[in-house]
Design a protein around this motif. Structure first.
Motif, PDB file in Angstrom:
ATOM      1  N   UNK A  89       0.817  -1.192   0.000  1.00  0.00           N
ATOM      2  CA  UNK A  89       0.000   0.000   0.000  1.00  0.00           C
ATOM      3  C   UNK A  89       0.854   1.247   0.000  1.00  0.00           C
ATOM      4  N   UNK A  90       0.278   2.345   0.395  1.00  0.00           N
ATOM      5  CA  UNK A  90       1.012   3.611   0.397  1.00  0.00           C
ATOM      6  C   UNK A  90       2.068   3.602   1.486  1.00  0.00           C
ATOM      7  N   UNK A  91       3.033   4.469   1.335  1.00  0.00           N
ATOM      8  CA  UNK A  91       4.096   4.556   2.332  1.00  0.00           C
ATOM      9  C   UNK A  91       5.406   4.931   1.686  1.00  0.00           C
ATOM     10  N   UNK A  92       6.493   4.683   2.386  1.00  0.00           N
ATOM     11  CA  UNK A  92       7.834   5.000   1.907  1.00  0.00           C
ATOM     12  C   UNK A  92       8.168   4.155   0.679  1.00  0.00           C
ATOM     13  N   UNK A  93       8.951   4.690  -0.265  1.00  0.00           N
ATOM     14  CA  UNK A  93       9.316   3.907  -1.456  1.00  0.00           C
ATOM     15  C   UNK A  93      10.021   2.594  -1.153  1.00  0.00           C
ATOM     16  N   UNK A  94      10.678   2.507   0.006  1.00  0.00           N
ATOM     17  CA  UNK A  94      11.383   1.277   0.365  1.00  0.00           C
ATOM     18  C   UNK A  94      10.455   0.200   0.933  1.00  0.00           C
ATOM     19  N   UNK A 143      12.534  -6.111  13.760  1.00  0.00           N
ATOM     20  CA  UNK A 143      13.501  -5.124  14.271  1.00  0.00           C
ATOM     21  C   UNK A 143      12.995  -3.720  13.953  1.00  0.00           C
ATOM     22  N   UNK A 144      13.121  -2.833  14.926  1.00  0.00           N
ATOM     23  CA  UNK A 144      13.009  -1.406  14.644  1.00  0.00           C
ATOM     24  C   UNK A 144      14.418  -0.847  14.668  1.00  0.00           C
ATOM     25  N   UNK A 145      14.888  -0.397  13.533  1.00  0.00           N
ATOM     26  CA  UNK A 145      16.227   0.172  13.405  1.00  0.00           C
ATOM     27  C   UNK A 145      16.099   1.691  13.466  1.00  0.00           C
ATOM     28  N   UNK A 173      10.110  -9.980  10.285  1.00  0.00           N
ATOM     29  CA  UNK A 173      11.025 -11.099  10.523  1.00  0.00           C
ATOM     30  C   UNK A 173      11.625 -11.707   9.262  1.00  0.00           C
ATOM     31  N   UNK A 174      10.953 -11.548   8.120  1.00  0.00           N
ATOM     32  CA  UNK A 174      11.495 -12.090   6.873  1.00  0.00           C
ATOM     33  C   UNK A 174      12.422 -11.114   6.160  1.00  0.00           C
ATOM     34  N   UNK A 175      12.750  -9.989   6.789  1.00  0.00           N
ATOM     35  CA  UNK A 175      13.691  -9.037   6.201  1.00  0.00           C
ATOM     36  C   UNK A 175      13.066  -8.046   5.255  1.00  0.00           C
ATOM     37  N   UNK A 176      11.733  -8.008   5.182  1.00  0.00           N
ATOM     38  CA  UNK A 176      11.040  -7.044   4.332  1.00  0.00           C
ATOM     39  C   UNK A 176      10.762  -5.776   5.133  1.00  0.00           C
ATOM     40  N   UNK A 177      10.978  -4.630   4.516  1.00  0.00           N
ATOM     41  CA  UNK A 177      10.726  -3.349   5.177  1.00  0.00           C
ATOM     42  C   UNK A 177       9.227  -3.106   5.261  1.00  0.00           C
ATOM     43  N   UNK A 178       8.715  -2.977   6.476  1.00  0.00           N
ATOM     44  CA  UNK A 178       7.292  -2.744   6.699  1.00  0.00           C
ATOM     45  C   UNK A 178       6.958  -1.250   6.757  1.00  0.00           C
ATOM     46  N   UNK A 179       7.941  -0.453   7.177  1.00  0.00           N
ATOM     47  CA  UNK A 179       7.725   0.992   7.326  1.00  0.00           C
ATOM     48  C   UNK A 179       9.094   1.654   7.385  1.00  0.00           C
ATOM     49  N   UNK A 196       0.632   2.261  13.409  1.00  0.00           N
ATOM     50  CA  UNK A 196      -0.255   1.620  12.431  1.00  0.00           C
ATOM     51  C   UNK A 196       0.481   0.507  11.682  1.00  0.00           C
ATOM     52  N   UNK A 197       1.720   0.805  11.289  1.00  0.00           N
ATOM     53  CA  UNK A 197       2.495  -0.184  10.537  1.00  0.00           C
ATOM     54  C   UNK A 197       2.799  -1.396  11.403  1.00  0.00           C
ATOM     55  N   UNK A 198       3.196  -1.162  12.651  1.00  0.00           N
ATOM     56  CA  UNK A 198       3.520  -2.272  13.543  1.00  0.00           C
ATOM     57  C   UNK A 198       2.294  -3.132  13.820  1.00  0.00           C
ATOM     58  N   UNK A 199       1.131  -2.495  13.980  1.00  0.00           N
ATOM     59  CA  UNK A 199      -0.096  -3.235  14.276  1.00  0.00           C
ATOM     60  C   UNK A 199      -0.534  -4.098  13.103  1.00  0.00           C
ATOM     61  N   UNK A 200      -0.051  -3.790  11.925  1.00  0.00           N
ATOM     62  CA  UNK A 200      -0.403  -4.608  10.752  1.00  0.00           C
ATOM     63  C   UNK A 200       0.292  -5.958  10.775  1.00  0.00           C
ATOM     64  N   UNK A 201       1.484  -6.005  11.421  1.00  0.00           N
ATOM     65  CA  UNK A 201       2.301  -7.222  11.366  1.00  0.00           C
ATOM     66  C   UNK A 201       2.538  -7.868  12.725  1.00  0.00           C
ATOM     67  N   UNK A 202       2.320  -7.138  13.797  1.00  0.00           N
ATOM     68  CA  UNK A 202       2.627  -7.647  15.130  1.00  0.00           C
ATOM     69  C   UNK A 202       1.458  -7.375  16.070  1.00  0.00           C
ATOM     70  N   UNK A 203       1.382  -8.131  17.170  1.00  0.00           N
ATOM     71  CA  UNK A 203       0.340  -7.945  18.183  1.00  0.00           C
ATOM     72  C   UNK A 203       0.995  -7.519  19.489  1.00  0.00           C
TER      73      UNK A 203
END
Length: 513
Positions: A415-420, A446-448, A487-493, A506-513
């Motif tokens: 969806x929408x978001x950062x190009x990465x 990971x949050x870097x 966890x699979x190395x894909x950038x979520x946000x 919002x981004x974290x809630x899409x993938x984690x609880x």
């Protein structure tokens, strides 16, 4: 759903596993490792009594690992355990080195190192892992089996799945007179998947145009054949080493479908016709056939049953995309299924396996079909072949084909978001010299945080051990301030400036609880 006749009482293993995986190939083994890393109990059932086969060993066992597969193995601490890539730089004898070294091919048309402009891939950093490596199937399976065993995975060989039935709570899997219980079943059992067929999955696609042969032979007059890949007016033959041959005969897949034995006389007849020579085969050591049939399951999930690897999609092995596609399935599915089992999955998380991986499978099948289309022994294909060859000999053309073959362009639409967002994480080199991939061995998110923002640390703390907080500068940050990594190395946000905590939440809630 399948049922067992009332008169049948199979011997039952009373252990209830989180997941049973059908198939101990690389995809099933890698998936098992991902699940076990997340503390799931896993049983693999494999029909073959032992894992060894000449077709898994060099040279027929050669497989090209693309950038995504290399990154996945690196992120789990497995890459350095592979010895074949360290010593085998090019699978073909007398290969040209330097700028004209063949870096890959499309339909047998090579692209070369010197023509690839990697600066066009702006998110690949100098510290990134290789874009491609040569591996051996048997060694890869050995390394994955060893890791799976160390994580507590149970592997039972010589047990083919003969059926299963599922309820709302689990799956009962049958193997001859034995039965096994699990919460989930995943078919990683190859092109003729019993799980797919028994589960009633629709396997749609196109029929083959050729029969392919992989053979090891002794040749009485070896001077009759050229080394390397040879496209002829009647098909193709590849001689990677003396006596090791791959042949394509455009017979509509008729011989493969006939299931006739592959005899010395038959291989000699086909090879003579394709090569237009009177070559003589004195001994046939072994042979197998294959086709370019391209089919894909319309869905990767039916209740508590899922598919991955060749069980979910089959196509020609041209270009070496099959293994990489399957490993990508495993990396994507593993953490999502584990989170579902642990009741740590947001709504729709497991469904995202289908929405993310199915389109990638569509792309690979079309890539395979396109190669076959320009390898046909007819004037139209030869005309297309010449145009593609010219394009591949340009800098932009070679860079495009390399990016596709090596998986550099692979992207999930988040969806929408950062190009990465949706791309594989660049391997940022942190201040202490470690690559960020080295911090992913435990399979956590990971949050870097490059700018060490205290509010971000507090936010990810709400997710317990699902997300690790990592802060500090990197040698090259691509202008980023913070990155949320699945966890699979894909950038979520990701964000370039001071982070908006509400967007991160919002981004974290899409993938984690």
């Amino acid at each position: 759903m399948n049922t067992i006749p009332e008169s049948r009482h199979p011997a039952q293993d009373h252990t209830i596993y989180d997941v049973i995986i059908s198939g101990a190939g690389p995809v099933g083994l890698f998936l098992a490792c991902e699940l076990a890393l997340a503390k799931c109990s896993v049983l693999i059932l494999e029909k073959a009594a032992h894992p060894h086969s000449p077709l898994k060993q060099l040279p027929f066992g050669i497989r090209g690992l693309n950038a995504l597969s290399v990154e996945a193995l690196y992120r789990r601490g497995l890459l350095n355990e592979l010895e074949v890539p360290k010593r085998l730089k090019n699978p073909h004898q007398n290969a040209v080195q330097g700028p004209r070294r063949q870096a890959g091919h499309f339909a047998g048309i090579p692209f070369h190192d010197g023509d690839i402009d990697a600066t066009q891939w702006k998110y690949r950093l100098p510290g990134s892992t290789n874009t491609n490596l040569i591996a051996e199937m048997e060694e890869l399976e050995t390394v994955l089996s060893r890791r799976a065993a160390s994580l507590g995975v149970t592997i039972r060989r010589g047990l083919a799945i003969t059926g299963f039935y599922q309820t709302a709570d689990g799956v009962t899997v049958l193997s001859g007179e034995q039965s096994f219980q699990s919460k989930w079943l995943v078919g990683c059992d190859g092109a003729r998947s019993v799980v797919r067929k028994t589960g009633g999955f629709d396997f749609a696609g196109t029929e083959p145009e050729f029969t392919g042969y992989s053979v090891k032979v002794d040749i009485a007059n070896p001077e009759k054949l050229n080394p390397g890949r040879n496209l002829t007016p009647r098909g193709m033959y590849l001689q990677s080493q003396p006596g090791y041959l791959a042949i394509q005969d455009f017979d509509g897949g008729a011989f493969h479908g006939s299931e006739k034995p592959v005899t010395r006389e038959h291989v000699q007849e086909v090879l003579r016709r394709i090569s237009d020579s009177d070559v003589t085969i004195s001994t046939l050591h072994f042979a197998t056939t294959w086709t370019d049939r391209a089919r894909q399951s319309t869905t990767y999930r039916n209740g508590r049953v899922l598919l991955a690897g060749d069980a979910a999609h089959i196509h020609s092995p041209l270009g070496g995309q099959g293994l990489n596609l399957g490993l990508g399935d495993a990396m994507n599915l593993g953490w999502k299924l584990a989170a579902t089992i642990r009741q740590k999955a947001p709504e729709g998380l497991l469904d995202s396996y289908q929405t993310e991986r199915h389109p990638i499978g569509v792309q690979v099948l079309d890539w395979s079909r396109a190669q076959v289309a320009i390898m046909r022994p007819d004037p139209h294909a030869r005309a297309l072949h010449a145009i593609i060859r010219d394009l591949m000999n340009t800098r932009d053309g070679a860079t495009y084909f390399a990016g596709r073959v090596w998986g550099v362009f692979t992207h999930y639409d988040l969806g929408s978001g950062h190009p990465l967002a949706g791309y594989s994480l660049p391997n940022f080199e942190l201040e202490d010299g470690a690559g960020i991939g080295e911090l992913m061995h435990d399979g956590k998110g990971i949050l870097l945080d490059f700018d060490m923002n205290a509010s971000l640390k507090t936010l990810v703390g709400e997710y317990g051990d699902q997300i690790k907080y990592v802060s500090g500068r990197a040698k090259e940050q691509l202008g980023l301030s913070a990155v949320l990594i699945r966890p699979d190395g894909i950038i979520a946000w990701a964000c370039d400036s001071e982070p908006d905590c509400s967007e991160l939440r919002k981004a974290a809630a899409r993938w984690f609880v």
